[in-house]
Design an enzyme around this catalytic site. Structure first.
Site, PDB file in Angstrom:
ATOM      1  N   ALA A  63       0.854  -1.189   0.000  1.00 54.28           N
ATOM      2  CA  ALA A  63       0.000   0.000   0.000  1.00 54.28           C
ATOM      3  C   ALA A  63       0.887   1.236   0.000  1.00 54.28           C
ATOM      4  O   ALA A  63       2.044   1.183   0.418  1.00 54.28           O
ATOM      5  CB  ALA A  63      -0.887  -0.027   1.242  1.00 54.28           C
ATOM      6  N   GLY A 102       0.838  -5.160   0.968  1.00 51.66           N
ATOM      7  CA  GLY A 102      -0.328  -5.262   0.093  1.00 51.66           C
ATOM      8  C   GLY A 102       0.027  -5.788  -1.283  1.00 51.66           C
ATOM      9  O   GLY A 102      -0.811  -6.375  -1.960  1.00 51.66           O
ATOM     10  N   GLU A 105      -0.039  -9.388  -0.802  1.00 54.73           N
ATOM     11  CA  GLU A 105      -1.449  -9.763  -0.597  1.00 54.73           C
ATOM     12  C   GLU A 105      -2.202  -9.777  -1.922  1.00 54.73           C
ATOM     13  O   GLU A 105      -3.053 -10.626  -2.163  1.00 54.73           O
ATOM     14  CB  GLU A 105      -2.124  -8.814   0.389  1.00 54.73           C
ATOM     15  CG  GLU A 105      -1.602  -8.965   1.819  1.00 54.73           C
ATOM     16  CD  GLU A 105      -2.174  -7.917   2.743  1.00 54.73           C
ATOM     17  OE1 GLU A 105      -1.820  -6.736   2.590  1.00 54.73           O
ATOM     18  OE2 GLU A 105      -2.976  -8.273   3.620  1.00 54.73           O
ATOM     19  N   GLU A 125       4.243  -5.329   7.380  1.00 55.34           N
ATOM     20  CA  GLU A 125       3.344  -4.380   8.036  1.00 55.34           C
ATOM     21  C   GLU A 125       3.633  -4.264   9.540  1.00 55.34           C
ATOM     22  O   GLU A 125       3.489  -3.204  10.121  1.00 55.34           O
ATOM     23  CB  GLU A 125       1.881  -4.788   7.835  1.00 55.34           C
ATOM     24  CG  GLU A 125       1.350  -4.580   6.448  1.00 55.34           C
ATOM     25  CD  GLU A 125       1.602  -5.761   5.529  1.00 55.34           C
ATOM     26  OE1 GLU A 125       2.541  -6.552   5.776  1.00 55.34           O
ATOM     27  OE2 GLU A 125       0.868  -5.884   4.525  1.00 55.34           O
TER      28      GLU A 125
HETATM   29  N1  T1G Z   1       4.558   3.517   0.186  1.00 53.53           N
HETATM   30  C1  T1G Z   1       5.022   4.741  -0.171  1.00 53.53           C
HETATM   31  N2  T1G Z   1       6.320   5.011  -0.463  1.00 53.53           N
HETATM   32  C2  T1G Z   1       7.177   3.976  -0.390  1.00 53.53           C
HETATM   33  C3  T1G Z   1       6.774   2.672  -0.016  1.00 53.53           C
HETATM   34  C4  T1G Z   1       5.397   2.470   0.263  1.00 53.53           C
HETATM   35  N3  T1G Z   1       4.914   1.272   0.587  1.00 53.53           N
HETATM   36  N4  T1G Z   1       7.873   1.881  -0.030  1.00 53.53           N
HETATM   37  C5  T1G Z   1       8.902   2.646  -0.406  1.00 53.53           C
HETATM   38  N5  T1G Z   1       8.504   3.899  -0.621  1.00 53.53           N
HETATM   39  C6  T1G Z   1       9.330   5.025  -1.067  1.00 53.53           C
HETATM   40  C7  T1G Z   1      10.402   5.361  -0.061  1.00 53.53           C
HETATM   41  O1  T1G Z   1       9.896   6.272   0.907  1.00 53.53           O
HETATM   42  C8  T1G Z   1      11.452   6.010  -0.951  1.00 53.53           C
HETATM   43  O2  T1G Z   1      10.998   7.325  -1.232  1.00 53.53           O
HETATM   44  C9  T1G Z   1      11.340   5.221  -2.247  1.00 53.53           C
HETATM   45  O3  T1G Z   1      10.036   4.603  -2.231  1.00 53.53           O
HETATM   46  C10 T1G Z   1      12.399   4.139  -2.371  1.00 53.53           C
HETATM   47  O4  T1G Z   1      12.300   3.363  -1.183  1.00 53.53           O
HETATM   48  C11 T1G Z   1      -2.812  -3.161   3.323  1.00 53.53           C
HETATM   49  C12 T1G Z   1      -1.269  -1.689   4.812  1.00 53.53           C
HETATM   50  C13 T1G Z   1      10.468  -1.769  -1.172  1.00 53.53           C
HETATM   51  C14 T1G Z   1      12.343  -2.805   0.128  1.00 53.53           C
HETATM   52  O5  T1G Z   1       6.355  -1.801   4.347  1.00 53.53           O
HETATM   53  O6  T1G Z   1      10.603  -1.884   2.478  1.00 53.53           O
HETATM   54  O7  T1G Z   1       0.880  -2.731   2.357  1.00 53.53           O
HETATM   55  O8  T1G Z   1      12.993   8.542  -0.264  1.00 53.53           O
HETATM   56  O9  T1G Z   1      14.563   4.059  -0.322  1.00 53.53           O
HETATM   57  O10 T1G Z   1      16.030   0.741  -0.257  1.00 53.53           O
HETATM   58  O11 T1G Z   1      -1.543  -4.872   4.227  1.00 53.53           O
HETATM   59  O12 T1G Z   1      11.130   0.707   0.221  1.00 53.53           O
HETATM   60  O13 T1G Z   1      12.870   8.010  -2.725  1.00 53.53           O
HETATM   61  O14 T1G Z   1      11.297   9.716  -1.728  1.00 53.53           O
HETATM   62  O15 T1G Z   1      13.269   2.175   0.748  1.00 53.53           O
HETATM   63  O16 T1G Z   1      15.340  -0.027  -2.607  1.00 53.53           O
HETATM   64  C15 T1G Z   1       3.875  -2.480   3.379  1.00 53.53           C
HETATM   65  C16 T1G Z   1       8.132  -0.589   2.500  1.00 53.53           C
HETATM   66  C17 T1G Z   1       3.109  -1.204   3.281  1.00 53.53           C
HETATM   67  C18 T1G Z   1       7.423  -1.908   2.229  1.00 53.53           C
HETATM   68  C19 T1G Z   1      12.745  -0.849  -1.366  1.00 53.53           C
HETATM   69  N6  T1G Z   1       5.079  -2.386   2.577  1.00 53.53           N
HETATM   70  N7  T1G Z   1       9.206  -0.358   1.567  1.00 53.53           N
HETATM   71  O17 T1G Z   1      13.866  -0.445  -0.620  1.00 53.53           O
HETATM   72  O18 T1G Z   1      14.237   1.885  -1.567  1.00 53.53           O
HETATM   73  S1  T1G Z   1       1.678  -1.268   4.296  1.00 53.53           S
HETATM   74  C20 T1G Z   1       6.249  -2.020   3.152  1.00 53.53           C
HETATM   75  C21 T1G Z   1      10.400  -1.001   1.683  1.00 53.53           C
HETATM   76  C22 T1G Z   1       0.657  -2.347   3.462  1.00 53.53           C
HETATM   77  C23 T1G Z   1      -1.422  -3.695   3.475  1.00 53.53           C
HETATM   78  C24 T1G Z   1      -0.519  -2.804   4.231  1.00 53.53           C
HETATM   79  C25 T1G Z   1      11.486  -0.543   0.739  1.00 53.53           C
HETATM   80  C26 T1G Z   1      11.740  -1.525  -0.423  1.00 53.53           C
HETATM   81  P1  T1G Z   1      12.117   8.488  -1.505  1.00 53.53           P
HETATM   82  P2  T1G Z   1      13.648   2.896  -0.477  1.00 53.53           P
HETATM   83  P3  T1G Z   1      14.974   0.519  -1.281  1.00 53.53           P
END
Ligand code: T1G
Length: 705
Positions: A63, A102, A105, A125
């Protein structure tokens, strides 16, 4: 179609592609784009199967976290996933990169899953103070069993393609083009007339745990044992339990309710704050766009002591060869033996193979000749905290190191500009402050000198990320960010002892607040003699202020755990220390000597007296530009000192408490103790008076009163 979702047909197969850089987050535009695409394909008689793919470097990472806390925009992710699962024709997910949250998922809502061999899946999450809120806690247990699902959901750890295949998470793994492989599978399904396999219909994997949930409960207990104060891990366990205790639809509804509760809660707000703050902390606001880091192929480390050895391990762990310089072979042997011992611990815990240990050790070369660093791209000095020794080393390095080499000091509080002035290349000098144990703690303060070149800064940040650290760029002052604030805390710990608290009362108040250890137990662990020697060397007022009790204990040879006694007594084999009446007598006698009337002190005052001065010091750090953002300070304290992540770090916590309250309490304690140093910093005072928080400074140039 929307500009983030496209559909193309390949014979009887339709390919739906999400293209929403950088990580294909499932924001509103993506959700509605996929929803509409599926609706259109649902009744298209020419389409017998569908592939769901993502462009760019990764399948969806979940998400869009930036949307949380804003009014929901339909379709909600769980509605989209239900619609995908309800498709009357097989949908195949083509996963590469990291299919997370997500995104994973969504793949679980598909009927088949193909991954490329380097892909990883995960439900992180829990690290955001949440649980998978779009069916993950109900579908994954139906795919791999509740116990295996629990391990993935509660840990938030990623699972590689091979393990995902073994567990049955994916149907195929390919070394080739994953979209091609998914297309191939879709064609076969279409040709065979094989229909969709919906996880919501399956319950074969639930039967065993329905009959006996003992193993499930044991696994749940182990996974939540270290969840100190965190709500999300327990919520994840509860939700997975619903997968085998309730019908699918009911479990889905309860998962949704729990998700909405967590996403609105303080803990998730704090953990989401840290997620973004961690990424912001290594961005340098005045760094010219396009600044490129220098290439680092080899590293030199000067000093094979606790820090030098731990620092070296970080590079060996990621395949970067290290040359370690010491003053004698004996010191080198000691250092290498410690490194090998640390690796052996990982082998004994099954985290590393014997073979890998050998490979990593092979990347470390010892020498007593500093000129062996002539070709190193990045050199880190990790010797005694004595300015003269450091200046001498940097002078020598300046003559030895090749042009373009970066020269870094691991000093934890000394002046980087003074060290840089000992060389003819101040632009290539900065601080890389690791935290002990350096091979474990993720924080790396990158200390920017006045003359540090931008590409040198970019090189240190890039290298910090490569060795899986959390780099935070800080400015030059005594103790930079973390240790400067720690000093503000330390000044109060001993004061509280003299005023009436015991070491165990202070430590318990701080562990109850959420830190893994209290200040006195921490001092005993690190060694009280470290601070004692610094206070003797640089003068008590410079390092951590007066520490009468700690100094007295050191004079008695009580350095802490390493001598069996410090603030506490450490019996052989006992976990932790026990209070020592001798220490309490010493405290009473010292207080008397200072004419201090001891009194009862409650844990609330202890927390306020230790945390609020830190926050005030953090405000001064912002005023002076030593930290660029309040979030940077939060990241330092979470990753360098174990500040409870569900409180978001000292500055985020301050905004939650309210700066006016903190201002008033600091004024109160300044009056009560007669110690004006406790007065609130001008910036804190100003924000409090304006009814604002530190978050209001985001993107602004910080101005004090
Ligand atoms: N939403 C918005 N922005 C995101 C994002 C996300 N999920 N993930 C990464 N970014 C942005 C981050 O802020 C950065 O921005 C850029 O992308 C590159 O990320 C319903 C509710 C995928 C392993 O927790 O673990 O789904 O600084 O620097 O080192 O159940 O990003 O460039 O402006 O980290 O290569 C669950 C979170 C969401 C994954 C890549 N998903 N992301 O790592 O790049 S909740 C997560 C990561 C959800 C559902 C629930 C990592 C990555 P900027 P980065 P990276």
């Amino acid at each position: 179609m929307s500009d983030v979702v496209s559909v193309r047909k390949d014979g009887e197969v339709a390919v739906v592609t999400i293209d929403n850089p950088p990580v294909n987050a499932l924001g509103h535009a993506v959700r509605s784009g996929v929803y509409e695409a599926m609706a259109g394909l649902r009744d298209d008689a020419d389409v017998k199967a569908v592939v769901l793919a993502c462009a760019g470097r990764t399948f969806s990472a979940g998400a869009d976290i930036t949307e949380f806390g804003k009014p929901p925009q339909p379709p909600a992710l769980f509605e989209l996933i239900n619609a995908v699962e309800d498709m009357p024709k097989p949908v195949v997910a083509a996963m590469h990169g990291t299919a997370l949250g997500g995104g994973f998922e969504l793949a679980l809502g598909c009927h088949y899953r193909v991954a490329d061999s380097k892909a990883r899946v995960g439900l992180p999450e829990v690290k955001l103070g949440l649980l998978p809120g779009a069916g993950g806690t109900q579908r994954l247990p139906r795919l791999i069993g509740p116990e295996e699902a629990l391990k993935i959901i509660v840990s938030g750890d990623f699972v590689g393609a091979d393990k995902a295949l073994k567990l049955g998470i994916v149907d195929e793994v390919t070394d080739g083009d994953v979209n091609e492989a998914a297309l191939e599978l879709a064609r076969r399904l279409a040709a065979d007339g094989t229909g969709p396999v919906r996880l919501s219909d399956r319950d074969d994997k639930l039967q065993a745990v329905k009959a006996d949930d003992t193993a499930f409960n044991e696994t749940a207990g182990k996974l939540t044992a270290r969840a100190r104060g965190l709500e999300a891990p327990h919520a994840c366990v509860e939700a997975v339990r619903w997968s085998f205790e309730l019908p699918f639809e009911e479990g889905l509804t309860k998962e949704r309710e729990k998700f909405m509760e967590l996403v609105a809660g303080d803990q998730s707000k704090a953990q989401r704050h840290i997620f973004f703050a961690e990424r912001e902390a290594s961005k340098v606001s005045d760094m010219p766009k396009g600044t490129t880091p220098r290439e680092v192929k080899t590293v030199g480390v000067i000093g094979a002591g606790t820090m030098g050895g731990g620092i070296s391990m970080n590079f060996a762990n990621v395949g970067i060869p290290v040359t370690i310089v010491e003053t004698s072979q004996e010191a080198l042997d000691r250092g290498f033996a410690t490194i090998e011992k640390n690796y052996r611990i990982s082998v004994s815990r099954g985290r590393m193979s014997e073979e890998e240990l050998k490979v990593r050790m092979s990347r470390l070369t010892g020498t007593t000749d500093m000129s062996d660093l002539a070709d190193a791209d990045f050199i880190i000095e990790a010797v005694f905290e004595e300015m003269d020794i450091k200046k001498d080393i940097f002078g020598k390095l300046d003559a030895i190191a090749k042009p373009g080499a970066v020269l870094a000091s691991n000093t934890s509080y000394l002046d980087i500009d003074e060290i840089a002035a000992a060389t003819n290349r101040p632009g290539s000098v900065l601080g890389t402050h690791f935290f002990s144990p350096a091979n474990v703690m993720r924080l790396m303060e990158i200390v920017r000198g006045e003359k540090t070149d931008f590409d040198v800064l970019a090189t240190a940040i890039d290298l910090g990320r490569k060795i899986r650290k959390v780099p935070v760029v800080v400015g030059v002052c005594f103790g930079f960010v973390g240790n400067r604030m720690l000093k503000a805390r330390q000044l109060q710990t001993e004061q509280l002892l003299l005023e009436g608290a015991t070491p165990q009362q202070v430590d318990k108040a701080i562990t109850d607040f959420g830190f893994p250890m209290g200040p006195f137990a921490m001092g005993d662990l690190a060694g009280l003699d470290i601070g004692w020697r610094i206070r003797k060397h640089v003068g008590a007022d410079a390092e951590g202020g007066r520490a009468e009790i700690a100094d007295a204990l050191c004079e008695m040879g009580r350095f802490g755990q390493k001598t069996g006694r410090g603030f506490y007594i450490y019996e052989k084999g006992a976990r932790g220390g026990t209070p020592d009446p001798e220490v309490e007598a010493l405290i009473v006698e010292t207080a008397k000597r200072f004419g201090i009337e001891r009194r009862e002190i409650g844990s609330e005052e202890i927390v306020e007296r230790l945390i609020y001065p830190m926050i005030s010091e953090g405000a001064k750090i912002l005023e002076e530009g030593i930290a660029q953002r309040s979030g940077d300070i939060d990241v330092v304290w979470i990753y360098g000192y174990g500040f409870p992540i569900w409180r978001g770090g000292p500055m985020f916590y301050a905004d939650q408490v309210g700066l006016a309250h903190i201002r008033d309490r600091l004024d109160f304690y300044a009056e009560q103790t007669g110690n004006d140093a406790l007065r609130p910093a001008p910036l804190l005072q100003k924000l409090a008076d304006e009814g604002a928080g530190f978050a209001s400074l985001a993107g602004k140039k910080v101005r004090a009163a």
